[in-house]
Design an enzyme around this catalytic site. Structure first.
Site, PDB file in Angstrom:
ATOM      1  N   CYS B  37      25.551 118.702 -10.882  1.00  7.94           N
ATOM      2  CA  CYS B  37      25.388 118.593 -12.333  1.00  7.94           C
ATOM      3  C   CYS B  37      25.162 119.934 -13.005  1.00  7.94           C
ATOM      4  CB  CYS B  37      24.230 117.647 -12.640  1.00  7.94           C
ATOM      5  SG  CYS B  37      22.774 117.991 -11.682  1.00  7.94           S
ATOM      6  N   CYS B 106      18.260 114.944  -7.727  1.00  4.64           N
ATOM      7  CA  CYS B 106      17.232 115.711  -8.446  1.00  4.64           C
ATOM      8  C   CYS B 106      15.998 115.901  -7.566  1.00  4.64           C
ATOM      9  CB  CYS B 106      16.819 114.993  -9.729  1.00  4.64           C
ATOM     10  SG  CYS B 106      18.172 114.791 -10.892  1.00  4.64           S
TER      11      CYS B 106
END
Lengths: 176, 147
Positions: B37, B106
């Site tokens: 990302c 994440c």
């Protein structure tokens, strides 16, 4: 339609990073017109389903080639490399530059400094262009690049991914 | 996509945001990025003489889950030894924050960041004894030592 063909040949393009967008867009329209589900008789369920699948395939291929990051990722895979993964090693200097640029954008945005944001945008675009040119040189013909060249290409594609993310943030700030 | 309450809580009130001087003694800096990302995360630890992490700071440019993961990790590492901090698993972070599968990366980023910070601290503080070892080894192996 040959769904085993690579995305480039699907659109009649050479397997290279540099992209002829005119050819891509024209082939895309031609292919879609041919496979569009609306062109198939409503009663023919199997043909209808096939048309839907083929249209989805064409759309996906188009999006991959059109996107500078995904096109690079796809070319790496065409030449036997693993797709971009979750754990990739990036040079600390590059990450530092990225962090600093994003901090600078935050500061400029909070201060309402449009000129500074514009300057950041200009240097961001420059880096994107440089990396895309480097990729065009690395994937310039049908030959598989050397391992070293592929490793370089991977770094450029990964970096472009980060730059694309920053570009999204920055354009949001510039529009605000 | 809906964030969990814990993610929102860390996102709205992130803990330990900021930086230490990375040249300062006892400070280890971990810089990591998520290719998926384009997120960038910097996580720093300040280690005391007893080898316990006294304080931590982070700066994350990324989505809410990435910010929450790094914020949580800075809280967790405080008061831990380096070995204890090394043992933090991304699955624990993901579980605590109730991250959905698409946001697991994440938590992986946060785990990588703490490991990178510890590695940086060890490289910095271990530079001197490591150098001595190498010199000793070189002396044994060098042709001069044999003559």
């Amino acid at each position: 339609m040959d769904r085993k063909a690579d995305f480039f040949s699907l659109f009649g393009l050479p397997c290279r990073y540099a992209l002829d967008e005119t050819v891509l867009n024209e082939s895309y329209r031609t292919l879609l017109a041919r496979v569009h589900p609306d062109t198939v008789a409503l009663a023919d369920v199997a043909a209808k389903r096939r048309a839907i699948e083929e249209a989805a395939y064409v759309n996906d291929a188009y999006r991959v080639l059109k996107n500078p990051v995904r096109r690079g990722d796809y070319l790496l895979q065409c030449h036997g490399e693993a797709p971009l993964g979750v754990s990739e090693v990036l040079p600390v200097e590059f990450l530092n530059e990225q962090l600093e640029a994003r901090e600078a954008a935050d500061t400029a945005w909070q201060a309402g400094d449009a000129d500074r944001l514009e300057a950041l945008w200009v240097s961001l675009e420059e880096e994107q262009q440089q990396r895309q040119q480097a990729l065009a040189a690395l994937f310039a013909d049908d030959e598989t690049p050397s391992k070293a060249a592929l490793a370089q290409a991977r770094q450029h594609v990964l970096s472009l991914q980060f730059l694309a993310r920053f570009a999204d943030d920055l354009s949001e700030k510039m529009d605000a | 996509m809906a964030y969990s309450e814990k993610v929102l809580e860390h996102y709205e009130n992130p803990r330990n945001v900021g930086s230490f001087d990375k040249e300062e003694r006892g400070v280890g800096t971990g810089m990591v990025g998520a290719p998926a990302c384009g997120d960038v995360m910097k996580l720093q630890i300040k280690v005391g003489k007893d080898g316990v992490i006294e304080d931590a700071r982070f700066k994350t440019y990324g989505c809410g889950s990435a910010i929450a993961s790094s914020s949580l990790v800075t809280e967790w590492v405080k008061g831990k030894t380096l070995d204890e901090a090394m043992a933090i698993k991304n699955s624990e972070i993901a579980e605590e924050l109730a991250l959905p599968p698409v946001k697991i990366h994440c938590s992986i980023l946060a785990e990588d960041a703490i490991k990178a910070a510890i590695a940086d601290y060890k490289a910095k503080s271990g530079a001197e004894p490591g150098h001595e070892e190498k010199t000793a080894e070189a002396a044994v192996c060098s042709p001069h030592a044999a003559t």
